[in-house]
Structures are given as C-alpha cells and as structure tokens.
Scaffold this active site. Structure first.
Site, short mmCIF file in Angstrom:
data_model
loop_
_atom_site.label_atom_id
_atom_site.label_comp_id
_atom_site.label_asym_id
_atom_site.label_seq_id
_atom_site.Cartn_x
_atom_site.Cartn_y
_atom_site.Cartn_z
N HIS A 1 0.62 -0.91 -0.28
CA HIS A 1 0.03 -0.34 0.39
C HIS A 1 0.91 1.44 -0.11
O HIS A 1 1.93 0.82 0.23
CB HIS A 1 -0.82 -0.17 1.47
CG HIS A 1 -2.22 -0.48 0.94
ND1 HIS A 1 -3.02 -0.77 2.00
CD2 HIS A 1 -2.41 -1.96 0.14
CE1 HIS A 1 -3.36 -1.60 1.97
NE2 HIS A 1 -3.30 -2.28 0.35
N GLU B 1 1.16 3.76 2.31
CA GLU B 1 2.03 3.64 3.01
C GLU B 1 3.19 3.24 3.19
O GLU B 1 4.03 2.90 3.59
CB GLU B 1 1.00 3.74 4.73
CG GLU B 1 0.80 4.45 4.83
CD GLU B 1 -1.23 4.61 3.86
OE1 GLU B 1 -2.41 5.11 3.81
OE2 GLU B 1 -1.06 3.41 2.80
N SER C 1 -7.65 7.66 3.99
CA SER C 1 -7.68 6.91 5.78
C SER C 1 -6.42 5.94 5.56
O SER C 1 -6.62 4.82 4.25
CB SER C 1 -8.72 6.96 6.14
OG SER C 1 -8.61 6.51 7.16
N CYS D 1 -5.66 2.07 5.68
CA CYS D 1 -7.05 0.59 6.36
C CYS D 1 -6.25 -0.04 7.21
O CYS D 1 -4.72 0.55 7.79
CB CYS D 1 -6.40 -0.26 5.21
SG CYS D 1 -4.80 -1.12 5.22
N CYS E 1 -1.60 -0.98 7.78
CA CYS E 1 -1.07 0.56 7.59
C CYS E 1 -1.30 0.72 8.76
O CYS E 1 -0.77 1.70 9.24
CB CYS E 1 -1.16 1.21 6.44
SG CYS E 1 -0.93 0.66 4.33
#
Length: 145
Positions: free
Chosen positions: A50, A52, A77, A79, A82
């Site tokens: 992802h 991040e 936002s 998950c 992360c």
C-alpha cells in the site's frame, strides 16, 4: 496545501500512471521527506505494498527514536494493515488527505495515541472517487472485499 501532502498526491498520481491504485504517502522527519511511496500492489504483484507501506519501505530501516519524531502523510485514510504498522513503529502523527471515499482504522489509531489530521483535500477526494468508479474490481481487491 502544504508541500508534504502535495508530495503524497504526486506519489498517488505515479501509481495511477503506472496502472495501479492512486494512493500515495510520504514519511517526514524534522521537515524532510525521508521516505516516499505509492500503492504498488498491481505493479509488483504485491499483497502488502500500500502507499504507506511503500513509503516506509523506501525510508529504510530506522531507529525507534526516528519513527517517534515522524509524521506520515497519506492521501487516503490508512487501512488496518497500514494502521498497525504506524502503531508498531510508534509514528505519532498522521496527516490524511481524505476519508470520504474510505474510512480506515482512524478510531484505532486515535485509541493508541496517534494524532490525526484529516484534510478532506478536494484533489485526493476526486482522484479516489474517479478511480473507485472506473475500477471497482481493483478497489475492492485492495480493501479486502
């Protein structure tokens, strides 16, 4: 818009240009970007990259004291995966581009003392909204649905 959120948006656009999911992130330490990345699940056939996670991976191995002085900027936002990583490494501050298209584990982050700032940035919102509408299959895969 500040330069760090702008850098995260640039990363998200890279991901989209590469045929992936437009989520970008940067890790900032003492006013300097030390890691940047974007969602690369499609591009690298990864289960975990992802935005991040890619930014943290690209920052390299850091000491706990460095993480505790960082702010993570992300276009969407975070998950649960992360968010867990943010908590694991003790990153105290997260700036979120938007949470209208997806509400991640913000309550969990707050419960663990992470300071969140949600910007509801129009560019982040429209980029994700357009992507979700055009590629619902890929989006649902990314969020585990």
């Amino acid at each position: 818009m500040d330069k760090f959120l702008a850098a995260a948006i640039d990363e998200a656009k890279k991901g989209l240009d590469e045929g992936g999911i437009p989520i970008g992130s940067v890790l900032v330490h003492k006013g300097e970007i030390i890691g940047r990345g974007h969602n690369q699940r499609v591009q690298k056939g990864s289960t975990v990259l992802h935005g991040e996670m890619d930014a943290l991976e690209n920052a390299g191995r850091l000491s706990a004291s460095v993480y505790k002085e960082c702010t993570l900027y992300t276009t969407l936002s975070p998950c649960p995966m992360c968010s867990g990583t943010i908590m694991l490494y003790g990153i105290p501050n997260v700036v979120i581009g938007e949470n209208k298209n997806f509400m991640g584990s913000e309550a969990l982050l707050r419960e663990h003392g992470v300071n969140l700032e949600v910007r509801q940035d129009a560019e982040c919102i429209s980029m994700m909204d357009e992507f979700i509408k055009s590629r619902p299959d890929l989006w649902n895969e990314d969020i585990g649905e």
